[in-house]
Enzyme design. Sequence first.
Site, PDB file in Angstrom:
ATOM      1  N   ASP A 116      37.617  36.968  38.268  1.00 37.09           N
ATOM      2  CA  ASP A 116      37.567  37.639  36.961  1.00 37.09           C
ATOM      3  C   ASP A 116      38.047  39.084  37.010  1.00 37.09           C
ATOM      4  O   ASP A 116      38.047  39.718  38.067  1.00 37.09           O
ATOM      5  CB  ASP A 116      36.122  37.631  36.441  1.00 37.09           C
ATOM      6  N   HIS A 273      35.358  38.068  41.904  1.00 34.34           N
ATOM      7  CA  HIS A 273      36.218  39.094  41.287  1.00 34.34           C
ATOM      8  C   HIS A 273      37.285  39.500  42.292  1.00 34.34           C
ATOM      9  O   HIS A 273      36.957  39.729  43.458  1.00 34.34           O
ATOM     10  CB  HIS A 273      35.376  40.311  40.871  1.00 34.34           C
TER      11      HIS A 273
END
Lengths: 310, 92
Positions: A116, A273
């Site tokens: 993300d 991430h």
Amino acid sequence: MAKTEQKTGRNSGQTVNILLAVICIVLCALSIYFYRACDSLNTAVLSDDAELSELLAIYDEKSAELAEVTETREAFNDLDGKIAEIKEVYFKNAVKAEELARSGNADFKVCYLTFDDGPYVATTPLFLDVLEEYDVQATFFCLAKEGLDDLYKREKMNCHTIGNHTASHTIRYVYSSIDTFIKDLEENREFIQNLLGITTDVMRFPGGSPQITYSGLNRTKMIERIQELHYGYIDWTLMTGDGGGPYFMTPDEFLHNVVDYSADYDVISVLMHDYSNNTLACLPEMIEILKEQGYIFLPLSYDAPIVKKE
Amino acid sequence: MKKFIRIMLIILLLCFGAVCAYTGWQFFTLYNTDSTLKKDIKETSEKMDDADKQISDLNKEIESLSKDNDLYTEYQNWQRQNRKLEEILARQ
Ligand SMILES: [Zn+2]
């Protein structure tokens, strides 16, 4: 008088004989000429015939080569159309794979690796390198970031799915109202559409879908709105924990946050991430352990059963 | 005697005529075959030169098209990934 006539008759008889003899000689000479010419022509025909067969064999090879090269050249025409075509086939297979894994009738499990908030100029290329090394596909839930075109393009080129994670990811702003959220989400869809020519249809809510309710918005209405715009959404099954929290965690802890629990599932999505160096550090081992647990890695699509539509 | 010579000459003439016609006919048949072969060789060589030129042109085109062609790389990647997935599914 009669004597003269007799003489003339004898003379003309002789002339005819001579003429016949000359014709005979000419015919004989011609026959010899034809015979000898036939001999040399025969040799020429034989050698020409051999030469032609040889040429035809080479020509056959050349034709095959030409057909092959033409086909290779053909592959460059309408690449966008061809990619769209093969992606359609691929994602149908991917849906089938997830369904099979869920049914328990498969010798594999399905893992959706997701990253993300990217791309990030310093770290995203390193994540892409690891995925490329293991020939593994993932999903990048991207934001709209200027000046990082090459990273979005590389993600697409390596067959990762580009998901929509809103343009700004500013929690206070995007969750200020459903309209604001949709505006920000659509802004990112347009950004990616303009850059890559693909329409994102898988999204992840910043902070996950529970954030809708935390922010005081109506979850049902929000989901209705994103459905109208043909988005499916996904939260996550497991996460490394790299999204920030009260404790500092080592790469080893990140790894165990995933692999210690993944064995219990048939289908998982892992939240990570692509800014986290610790995630990057444990990613190769994570992929290896998940592989040992029987996981295959797929990129997300709207039709994947794990992607929620309501 | 003269008649005999005449008859002999006529017989000879007929014989030589037949031999000449036969060898002549063979000569023209072979001549035609050879010209057809020569024509075919010429045509095949021309076609081959043409194919050579086409191949080299296409190869040049392919080389320039594949240089830094992200779309082509992406297409190849999808082909590879799809093959991999289909193999996994076929195993089930
Ligand atoms: Zn996020």
